[in-house]
Design a protein around this motif. Structure first.
Motif, PDB file in Angstrom:
ATOM      1  N   ILE A   1      -0.563 -19.031  17.042  1.00  0.00           N
ATOM      2  CA  ILE A   1      -1.347 -17.861  17.460  1.00  0.00           C
ATOM      3  C   ILE A   1      -0.352 -16.738  17.711  1.00  0.00           C
ATOM      4  O   ILE A   1       0.463 -16.822  18.640  1.00  0.00           O
ATOM      5  CB  ILE A   1      -2.163 -18.142  18.734  1.00  0.00           C
ATOM      6  CG1 ILE A   1      -3.110 -19.331  18.519  1.00  0.00           C
ATOM      7  CG2 ILE A   1      -2.949 -16.907  19.157  1.00  0.00           C
ATOM      8  CD1 ILE A   1      -3.891 -19.717  19.769  1.00  0.00           C
ATOM      9  N   GLU A   2      -0.412 -15.678  16.902  1.00  0.00           N
ATOM     10  CA  GLU A   2       0.593 -14.621  16.994  1.00  0.00           C
ATOM     11  C   GLU A   2      -0.031 -13.234  16.884  1.00  0.00           C
ATOM     12  O   GLU A   2      -1.032 -13.041  16.176  1.00  0.00           O
ATOM     13  CB  GLU A   2       1.643 -14.776  15.878  1.00  0.00           C
ATOM     14  CG  GLU A   2       2.483 -16.041  15.978  1.00  0.00           C
ATOM     15  CD  GLU A   2       3.511 -16.135  14.872  1.00  0.00           C
ATOM     16  OE1 GLU A   2       3.375 -15.379  13.887  1.00  0.00           O
ATOM     17  OE2 GLU A   2       4.435 -16.949  14.971  1.00  0.00           O
ATOM     18  N   HIS A   3       0.570 -12.286  17.577  1.00  0.00           N
ATOM     19  CA  HIS A   3       0.269 -10.852  17.457  1.00  0.00           C
ATOM     20  C   HIS A   3      -1.216 -10.546  17.682  1.00  0.00           C
ATOM     21  O   HIS A   3      -1.781  -9.651  17.040  1.00  0.00           O
ATOM     22  CB  HIS A   3       0.721 -10.330  16.087  1.00  0.00           C
ATOM     23  CG  HIS A   3       2.119 -10.683  15.732  1.00  0.00           C
ATOM     24  ND1 HIS A   3       3.212 -10.255  16.451  1.00  0.00           N
ATOM     25  CD2 HIS A   3       2.625 -11.473  14.734  1.00  0.00           C
ATOM     26  CE1 HIS A   3       4.319 -10.745  15.918  1.00  0.00           C
ATOM     27  NE2 HIS A   3       3.987 -11.489  14.884  1.00  0.00           N
ATOM     28  N   GLN A   4      -1.842 -11.273  18.583  1.00  0.00           N
ATOM     29  CA  GLN A   4      -3.230 -10.989  18.958  1.00  0.00           C
ATOM     30  C   GLN A   4      -3.226  -9.950  20.081  1.00  0.00           C
ATOM     31  O   GLN A   4      -2.382  -9.980  20.971  1.00  0.00           O
ATOM     32  CB  GLN A   4      -3.923 -12.266  19.427  1.00  0.00           C
ATOM     33  CG  GLN A   4      -3.976 -13.382  18.392  1.00  0.00           C
ATOM     34  CD  GLN A   4      -5.052 -13.153  17.342  1.00  0.00           C
ATOM     35  OE1 GLN A   4      -5.937 -12.304  17.504  1.00  0.00           O
ATOM     36  NE2 GLN A   4      -4.983 -13.915  16.254  1.00  0.00           N
ATOM     37  N   ASN A   5      -4.210  -9.061  20.038  1.00  0.00           N
ATOM     38  CA  ASN A   5      -4.287  -7.990  21.039  1.00  0.00           C
ATOM     39  C   ASN A   5      -5.736  -7.829  21.495  1.00  0.00           C
ATOM     40  O   ASN A   5      -6.609  -7.457  20.731  1.00  0.00           O
ATOM     41  CB  ASN A   5      -3.777  -6.677  20.444  1.00  0.00           C
ATOM     42  CG  ASN A   5      -3.550  -5.616  21.510  1.00  0.00           C
ATOM     43  OD1 ASN A   5      -3.951  -5.781  22.660  1.00  0.00           O
ATOM     44  ND2 ASN A   5      -2.903  -4.515  21.142  1.00  0.00           N
ATOM     45  N   GLY A   6      -5.991  -8.153  22.780  1.00  0.00           N
ATOM     46  CA  GLY A   6      -7.319  -7.967  23.339  1.00  0.00           C
ATOM     47  C   GLY A   6      -8.343  -8.985  22.881  1.00  0.00           C
ATOM     48  O   GLY A   6      -9.542  -8.763  23.049  1.00  0.00           O
ATOM     49  N   ASN A   7      -7.908 -10.102  22.336  1.00  0.00           N
ATOM     50  CA  ASN A   7      -8.844 -11.125  21.849  1.00  0.00           C
ATOM     51  C   ASN A   7      -9.110 -12.129  22.983  1.00  0.00           C
ATOM     52  O   ASN A   7      -8.219 -12.861  23.397  1.00  0.00           O
ATOM     53  CB  ASN A   7      -8.248 -11.839  20.632  1.00  0.00           C
ATOM     54  CG  ASN A   7      -9.284 -12.676  19.899  1.00  0.00           C
ATOM     55  OD1 ASN A   7     -10.286 -13.103  20.469  1.00  0.00           O
ATOM     56  ND2 ASN A   7      -9.044 -12.913  18.613  1.00  0.00           N
TER      57      ASN A   7
ATOM     58  N   ASP B   1      -3.093  -9.215  26.439  1.00  0.00           N
ATOM     59  CA  ASP B   1      -4.460  -9.126  26.966  1.00  0.00           C
ATOM     60  C   ASP B   1      -5.403 -10.084  26.229  1.00  0.00           C
ATOM     61  O   ASP B   1      -6.447  -9.677  25.721  1.00  0.00           O
ATOM     62  CB  ASP B   1      -4.962  -7.680  26.856  1.00  0.00           C
ATOM     63  CG  ASP B   1      -6.220  -7.438  27.685  1.00  0.00           C
ATOM     64  OD1 ASP B   1      -6.466  -8.229  28.608  1.00  0.00           O
ATOM     65  OD2 ASP B   1      -6.952  -6.483  27.381  1.00  0.00           O
ATOM     66  N   CYS B   2      -5.029 -11.363  26.177  1.00  0.00           N
ATOM     67  CA  CYS B   2      -5.826 -12.356  25.455  1.00  0.00           C
ATOM     68  C   CYS B   2      -6.191 -13.520  26.375  1.00  0.00           C
ATOM     69  O   CYS B   2      -5.574 -13.738  27.420  1.00  0.00           O
ATOM     70  CB  CYS B   2      -5.054 -12.896  24.244  1.00  0.00           C
ATOM     71  SG  CYS B   2      -4.763 -11.670  22.952  1.00  0.00           S
ATOM     72  N   LEU B   3      -7.230 -14.264  25.971  1.00  0.00           N
ATOM     73  CA  LEU B   3      -7.633 -15.496  26.651  1.00  0.00           C
ATOM     74  C   LEU B   3      -7.600 -16.623  25.628  1.00  0.00           C
ATOM     75  O   LEU B   3      -8.279 -16.569  24.609  1.00  0.00           O
ATOM     76  CB  LEU B   3      -9.038 -15.365  27.233  1.00  0.00           C
ATOM     77  CG  LEU B   3      -9.629 -16.644  27.837  1.00  0.00           C
ATOM     78  CD1 LEU B   3      -8.752 -17.171  28.968  1.00  0.00           C
ATOM     79  CD2 LEU B   3     -11.056 -16.409  28.327  1.00  0.00           C
TER      80      LEU B   3
END
Length: 435
Positions: free
Chosen positions: A292-298, A319-321
């Motif tokens: 899981i990489e470079h996720q933003n606000g997910n 800002d991820c869960l």
């Protein structure tokens, strides 16, 4: 050749050359990545070679000058991302995390400490290499030591020759039209032939012409000085109403109103941050590793279909869960900010590396929690994970929350301050109790 360039080449021909040899002995992905590192050092020695010859460039010229180096560093880091399943991932990560040290040429006024920060950034992975190979293969141990030695000598070189930033020549020419690749020969290649002889000295007639204006200027200056009191004849007299000690209201007036600089007047040297690019998000299973990489606000990152031999790697998420269902081998949270993660059962450990403002909740059994270079983390334990071992290093604002009988949580800070004393036989370290 300028002494500044000679001193840098001594590093390239010394520890760095030894490092290249060891990398080729290891081979595989390590050898491939190090070829890219060699290219990056060639580009940097070219920039260092330009500095004694040229005056400080404009910002647009600097961006153009540093862009090939920035692209090469990005290529080195991308190589690590594409080869995460490699058995040499710790080698690749050691280089990937510390290679931005080459951006010291764009850092001001503290390029030396910046290099030290990059050395520390790669230390987590270099220590893993040392632990894995210390009793197996001395080549890998020497590989780590020579890489750290190379960057350490670069830091010392900066302290001696470029203390507050890359030292340009204020009397040099412009870098316009100068090619980085032509500024200095590559490491291990034959240098170009020396430049031709200097131009002949000017003739006596030309020297007399050049000296004439200076002579006239000096004569005019002494003529003014010899006027005596007549020199001050044109000065305006200061009256009482102009004196601040006799007219206090003048102290609150500005002789020259402040005028804010025009937009664009200040042009900072582009630093490493300006070379960062936005990467596409990734959520996939690669072999036995969830990536899981470079996720933003997910807020809906859920891993359901898990197995005991699988690992989870979370990198550069903000800002991820993240929810991990079932039982997996291990979880690594690397370089994430304001991210929450919940998990059920782990075979080995969960690691938090280079993170900020993290929340984690263990719903099941977990043997070990490792926290490294992380600022701000809250870990909620479940009733089945109260016997967990927590290992911390270079981290701050760490809190462990333990469940109470009423269903609420009791918060306990992890110590950050310690006192070490000598007892006559060895060092004894105790925790400094927090108020």
């Amino acid at each position: 050749m300028h002494p500044v360039v000679v001193a840098y080449k001594e590093i390239l021909n010394g520890p760095f050359a030894h490092f290249l040899q060891l990398s080729q002995q290891i081979g595989s992905e390590v050898g491939t990545q190090i070829e890219l590192v060699k290219d990056a050092f060639n580009m940097q020695i070219a920039i260092v070679s330009l500095a004694p010859q040229c005056k400080a460039p404009e910002q647009t010229e600097l961006v153009e000058l540093f862009k090939p180096l920035a692209d090469k560093v990005q290529e080195i880091q991308n190589f690590r991302e594409k080869n995460r399943p490699s058995k040499f991932i710790n080698h690749l990560s050691t280089i990937s995390e510390s290679i931005p040290a080459l951006f010291w040429v764009s850092v001001s006024p503290t390029p030396g400490p910046y290099v030290k920060e990059m050395i520390d950034a790669g230390q987590f992975y270099s220590n893993r290499v040392l632990m894995e190979y210390k009793d197996k293969d001395k080549t890998h141990v020497d590989w780590v030591k020579t890489w750290i030695q190379t960057l350490t000598e670069v830091q010392q070189y900066i302290k001696q020759h470029h203390t507050t930033g890359l030292s340009w020549n204020p009397r040099g020419g412009s870098i316009s039209g100068a090619s980085v690749l032509k500024a200095s020969p590559s490491v291990g290649k034959v240098p170009p032939p020396p430049p031709g002889p200097p131009p002949p000295p000017p003739s006596m007639a030309e020297l007399n012409t050049l000296a004439q204006p200076a002579s006239n200027t000096h004569a005019a200056l002494f003529q003014q000085i010899n006027q005596g009191e007549e020199v001050t004849k044109g000065l305006r007299k200061v009256t009482s109403d102009m004196m601040t000690h006799k007219n206090p209201s003048l102290r609150f007036q500005s002789a020259t109103p402040y005028k804010s600089p025009a937009p664009g007047a200040f042009r900072p040297v582009p630093g490493p941050e300006s070379f960062k690019t936005v990467k596409p998000p990734k959520f996939e299973l690669q072999g036995k590793k969830w990536i899981i990489e470079h996720q933003n606000g997910n807020q809906n990152l859920i891993i359901n279909d898990t197995q005991m031999n699988q690992a989870v790697y979370v990198f550069s998420c903000t800002d991820c869960l993240i929810q991990v269902k079932g039982k997996v081998n291990s979880i690594t949270i690397d370089n994430c900010k304001k991210t929450s993660v919940t998990f059920e059962n782990l075979v080995s450990s969960v690691e938090f590396i280079n993170c900020q403002r993290i929340k984690a909740q263990a719903l099941g059994k977990i043997p070990t929690i490792s926290i490294d270079k992380t600022d701000g983390i809250e870990i909620y334990l479940g009733k089945d994970s109260l016997d967990v071992e927590v290992v911390t290093s270079k981290s701050s604002e760490m809190n462990i929350l333990v469940p109470k009988a009423d269903g609420d949580f009791a918060e306990f800070p992890v110590p950050e301050q310690f006192k070490t004393t000598w007892n006559g036989k060895g060092l004894v370290t105790t925790v400094i109790e927090q108020a």
